[in-house]
Design an enzyme around this catalytic site. Structure first.
Site, short mmCIF file in Angstrom:
data_model
loop_
_atom_site.label_atom_id
_atom_site.label_comp_id
_atom_site.label_asym_id
_atom_site.label_seq_id
_atom_site.Cartn_x
_atom_site.Cartn_y
_atom_site.Cartn_z
CD GLN A 35 -2.79 -1.22 2.40
OE1 GLN A 35 -2.88 -0.27 3.17
NE2 GLN A 35 -3.46 -2.34 2.58
CB CYS A 36 4.23 1.72 -0.70
SG CYS A 36 5.64 2.81 -0.92
CB ALA A 37 3.60 6.39 -3.48
CB THR A 39 2.60 -0.68 -4.32
OG1 THR A 39 2.76 -0.47 -2.91
CG2 THR A 39 2.06 -2.08 -4.56
#
Length: 171
Positions: A35-37, A39
């Site tokens: 759930q990371c920018a 990803t």
């Protein structure tokens, strides 16, 4: 001399794996999050793996929830996410810590070998370590350094022959 092959880690499926199983391969070790920018880098990592695996290359993914709670799921949820959303087929390992007192030995070694800008700490998800066929760290790359930008470095590392085994003596 310590190399990546001196370590083991728990696979996402639960079994312990010796990294010596990857001996003589070029490796890209990456702490990942769902759930990371960053990803979407899973797509580039999978493409690198698909392109170079037959030449002796592997991506090793290590989920980590130490940055903004961006990997909240358990191993089953992470594995399902990676396989269904990004079609990941490269080896994935159990969720780990990359900083602090619970850091796994592999990451303590990686950070000693290539300290980075934060005095040895991992800055964020998708920090990458390129490992040569000899098991030593070639380079460390920031989360913003996309997988596609590593292709030339991977090709150069793959061009280096695997080390010859040491001759045995009768001493």
């Amino acid at each position: 001399m310590t190399t990546v092959y001196d370590f083991s880690a728990r696979r996402i499926e639960g079994n312990e794996q010796s990294l010596a199983d990857f001996r003589d391969q070029v490796l890209l070790v990456v702490n990942v999050a769902s759930q990371c920018a960053q990803t979407p880098q899973y797509t580039g990592l999978q493409k690198l793996y698909r392109t170079y695996r037959r030449q002796g290359f592997a991506v090793l993914g290590f989920p980590c929830d130490q940055f903004g709670h961006q990997e909240p799921g358990d191993e089953n949820e992470i594995a399902n996410f990676c396989s269904t959303i990004y079609h990941v087929t490269f080896p994935m390992f159990a969720k780990i810590d990359v900083n602090g007192s619970k850091t796994i030995p592999l990451y303590n070694w990686l950070k000693r070998e290539q300290g980075g800008l934060l005095g040895g700490r991992i800055k964020w998800n998708f920090t990458k370590f390129l490992i040569g066929r000899d098991g030593g760290v070639i380079g460390r790359y920031a989360p913003t350094h996309t997988p596609e930008k590593l292709a030339d470095k991977i090709e150069a590392a793959l061009a280096v022959p695997a080390p010859s085994p040491s001759p045995k003596t009768n001493d």
